[in-house]
Design a protein around this motif. Structure first.
Motif, short mmCIF file in Angstrom:
data_model
loop_
_atom_site.label_atom_id
_atom_site.label_comp_id
_atom_site.label_asym_id
_atom_site.label_seq_id
_atom_site.Cartn_x
_atom_site.Cartn_y
_atom_site.Cartn_z
N GLU A 63 57.24 45.95 61.51
CA GLU A 63 58.56 46.56 61.46
C GLU A 63 58.91 46.97 60.16
O GLU A 63 59.58 47.89 59.86
CB GLU A 63 59.73 45.38 61.97
CG GLU A 63 59.53 45.33 63.50
CD GLU A 63 60.49 44.16 63.69
OE1 GLU A 63 61.24 43.44 62.99
OE2 GLU A 63 60.91 44.01 65.10
N LEU A 64 58.39 46.02 59.14
CA LEU A 64 58.31 46.47 57.56
C LEU A 64 57.81 47.55 57.23
O LEU A 64 58.14 48.27 56.59
CB LEU A 64 58.35 45.32 56.74
CG LEU A 64 59.09 43.97 56.95
CD1 LEU A 64 58.56 42.87 56.20
CD2 LEU A 64 60.41 44.19 56.45
N SER A 69 65.36 49.32 59.87
CA SER A 69 66.51 49.00 58.84
C SER A 69 66.62 47.54 58.52
O SER A 69 66.60 46.94 59.54
CB SER A 69 67.81 49.74 59.35
OG SER A 69 67.76 51.30 59.40
N LEU A 70 66.91 46.99 57.38
CA LEU A 70 67.57 45.69 57.42
C LEU A 70 68.98 45.36 57.60
O LEU A 70 69.68 46.23 57.68
CB LEU A 70 67.23 45.29 55.96
CG LEU A 70 65.88 45.22 55.59
CD1 LEU A 70 65.84 45.05 53.83
CD2 LEU A 70 65.18 44.18 56.12
N ARG A 71 69.43 44.31 57.84
CA ARG A 71 70.72 43.78 58.28
C ARG A 71 71.44 43.66 56.85
O ARG A 71 71.50 42.24 56.58
CB ARG A 71 70.81 42.89 59.18
CG ARG A 71 70.23 43.33 60.62
CD ARG A 71 70.23 42.16 61.68
NE ARG A 71 69.88 42.61 63.14
CZ ARG A 71 69.70 42.01 64.03
NH1 ARG A 71 70.00 40.48 64.08
NH2 ARG A 71 69.13 42.20 65.13
N VAL A 72 71.64 44.64 56.17
CA VAL A 72 72.37 44.40 54.69
C VAL A 72 73.68 44.08 54.79
O VAL A 72 74.77 44.41 55.42
CB VAL A 72 72.07 45.35 53.86
CG1 VAL A 72 72.41 45.51 52.44
CG2 VAL A 72 70.45 45.82 54.20
N GLY A 110 71.36 42.66 50.87
CA GLY A 110 70.01 42.34 51.43
C GLY A 110 70.48 41.62 52.76
O GLY A 110 71.50 41.45 53.22
N ASP A 111 69.17 41.54 53.63
CA ASP A 111 69.23 40.73 54.82
C ASP A 111 69.11 39.33 54.62
O ASP A 111 67.95 38.77 54.08
CB ASP A 111 68.07 41.46 55.64
CG ASP A 111 67.98 40.93 57.04
OD1 ASP A 111 68.43 39.74 57.38
OD2 ASP A 111 67.72 41.75 57.73
N ARG A 114 66.07 37.70 56.17
CA ARG A 114 64.68 38.07 55.76
C ARG A 114 64.60 37.07 54.14
O ARG A 114 63.57 36.89 53.87
CB ARG A 114 64.57 39.53 55.58
CG ARG A 114 64.50 40.10 56.90
CD ARG A 114 63.17 39.48 57.85
NE ARG A 114 63.42 40.16 59.04
CZ ARG A 114 63.16 39.43 60.23
NH1 ARG A 114 62.64 38.09 60.13
NH2 ARG A 114 62.83 40.08 61.38
N ILE A 194 58.75 41.75 52.27
CA ILE A 194 60.52 41.77 52.41
C ILE A 194 60.89 42.17 51.29
O ILE A 194 61.87 42.77 50.83
CB ILE A 194 60.87 40.18 52.68
CG1 ILE A 194 60.34 40.06 54.17
CG2 ILE A 194 62.31 40.23 52.61
CD1 ILE A 194 60.65 38.55 54.62
N ALA A 197 60.97 45.81 50.68
CA ALA A 197 62.09 46.39 51.40
C ALA A 197 63.36 46.33 50.73
O ALA A 197 64.36 47.24 51.07
CB ALA A 197 61.97 45.66 52.91
N HIS A 198 63.46 45.30 49.93
CA HIS A 198 64.86 45.10 49.44
C HIS A 198 64.85 45.78 48.00
O HIS A 198 65.76 45.57 47.18
CB HIS A 198 65.30 43.51 48.86
CG HIS A 198 65.53 43.17 50.19
ND1 HIS A 198 65.03 42.71 51.45
CD2 HIS A 198 66.91 42.66 50.84
CE1 HIS A 198 65.43 42.03 52.20
NE2 HIS A 198 66.63 42.20 51.91
#
Length: 221
Positions: A63-64, A69-72, A110-111, A114, A194, A197-198
């Motif tokens: 997924e990454l 999309s992250l749940r930010v 951020g998420d 994660r 992770i 991704a951030h």
């Protein structure tokens, strides 16, 4: 991708082979084999849990990789670190954990799930590769408009041969007892994915003693 799939297939084949072997033992119907069957069922359950965890980690990495999309939202890293340390202390009292939080704000966009996984994985990595009684320190601060999470320990440290590949997938060091590799070899690669991704980074810093991991995340919001 071919190397990743080959490695993933190898890692999944091991628990499946074990489950198959113990399933054959469990089919033995003689009353004298009851104890052996109970042990076989227990081993199968352990391998199923191991394989489930591995699949979950592989799905997360895919997924990454795909940029899903992250749940930010606004995340308070100080609260997140306190929760992670409390859980580590409660579940593993034989591995002391210290928490050092610098004064000031420690929020990021951020998420939260994660980011919690980043801290939990780093603490688990330190616990896995150090003997009981080793102290791990989780530090949190701000540097150059970045939030900095540091996890250090006073254990044996990372072997020189692994340092350059420490965040690669399926790279595993020895356990605390030196009795062979441990875990799935995906924990630190998940941390790196992770963090990336951030918009952040994770590094293994030079250290005279023990291991020193450093995560940098853009401050905000």
């Amino acid at each position: 991708m071919r190397e990743f799939l080959a490695a993933a297939g190898h890692e999944l084949r091991n628990p499946l082979t074990t489950i198959s072997g113990y399933a054959q033992l469990a089919r033995i119907g003689h009353p004298s084999s009851e104890r052996m069957r109970e042990e076989a069922f227990g081993r199968m359950s352990t391998e199923v849990e191991r394989m489930t965890s591995l699949i979950d980690e592989l799905v997360l990495l895919s997924e990454l990789d795909l940029g899903q999309s992250l749940r930010v939202r606004c995340v308070d890293l100080a609260e997140l670190c306190r929760d992670a340390v409390t859980a580590a202390r409660d579940c593993h009292p034989e591995h002391p954990v210290r928490l050092l939080v610098a004064p000031g704000e420690h929020t990021v966009a951020g998420d939260p799930l994660r980011l919690h996984q980043v801290v939990a994985n780093l603490l688990a990595n330190a616990r896995t590769h150090t003997p009981p009684g080793t102290t791990t320190t989780l530090g949190l601060g701000t540097e150059d408009d970045h939030r900095v999470i540091e996890v250090t320990d006073d254990g044996p440290g990372v072997p020189d041969a692994l340092r350059a590949r420490i965040f690669d997938r399926f790279v595993r060091g020895e356990g605390a007892g030196g009795g062979g590799s441990t875990g799935s070899g995906l924990g630190l690669s998940i941390v790196a994915a992770i963090a990336a991704a951030h918009g952040g980074t994770v590094t293994l810093e030079p250290s005279d003693r023990g291991a020193w991991f450093r995560v940098r995340l853009p401050a905000g919001p």
